[in-house]
Design an enzyme around this catalytic site. Structure first.
Site, PDB file in Angstrom:
ATOM      1  N   CYS A  67    -126.650  59.972  35.745  1.00 49.84           N
ATOM      2  CA  CYS A  67    -128.108  60.103  35.622  1.00 49.84           C
ATOM      3  C   CYS A  67    -128.697  58.874  34.930  1.00 49.84           C
ATOM      4  CB  CYS A  67    -128.390  61.402  34.849  1.00 49.84           C
ATOM      5  SG  CYS A  67    -129.985  61.487  34.026  1.00 49.84           S
ATOM      6  N   CYS A  70    -130.892  59.425  31.862  1.00 50.12           N
ATOM      7  CA  CYS A  70    -130.054  59.847  30.713  1.00 50.12           C
ATOM      8  C   CYS A  70    -129.483  58.622  30.020  1.00 50.12           C
ATOM      9  CB  CYS A  70    -128.893  60.726  31.180  1.00 50.12           C
ATOM     10  SG  CYS A  70    -129.392  62.278  31.942  1.00 50.12           S
TER      11      CYS A  70
END
Ligand SMILES: [Zn+2]
Length: 143
Positions: A67, A70
């Site tokens: 991600c 993230c």
């Protein structure tokens, strides 16, 4: 008054006098620092111990290695740990490894920050945030 603090290294439950929380307490079992200024990566097993046995509010970053947002937020979360400890414990849960945990909390998008205190979820925020916003948001939930 004492505060239960879970050791981030050996997961032992420590009782720290509440007015000594700021004095860089060590773990009674492994003698390492109870607060390192860094988020603690938590496995599913360790998560429940930190969730249920700790008196320190637990701020969890639910994330995954693939991600992009993230990974972008990771340095901000590190900075927030340095600012919020020892009154908040910051932890990271890799939702790829701990899929049952992500399902238990119905994590639909990542990153998601969730704040817990004594086993109960008291706040949740989806989407990447900067360090100042993480600190401000966390303090607002605890007020
Ligand atoms: Zn320890």
């Amino acid at each position: 008054m004492s505060t239960h603090v879970i050791c981030p290294h050996c997961d032992a439950v420590n009782r720290v006098p509440s007015d000594r929380l700021d004095d860089a307490p060590d773990c009674g079992k492994c003698h390492r620092a109870l607060f390192t200024g860094h988020p603690v990566p938590l496995s599913a097993a360790a998560f429940d111990r930190h969730l249920e046995r700790s008196d320190v509010p637990l701020l969890v970053d639910f994330w995954a290695p693939w991600c992009g947002p993230c990974r972008m937020m990771a340095p901000a979360f590190e900075q927030a740990a340095a600012q919020l400890e020892p009154y908040v414990r910051l932890a990271k849960v890799n939702t790829e490894e701990a899929q049952a945990l992500a399902a238990r909390y119905a994590i639909r998008s990542i990153p998601t920050l969730a704040l817990f205190h004594r086993g109960r979820e008291i706040g949740r925020q989806a989407g990447a945030m900067g360090a100042e916003d993480i600190v401000r948001w966390t303090r607002a939930q605890l007020r």
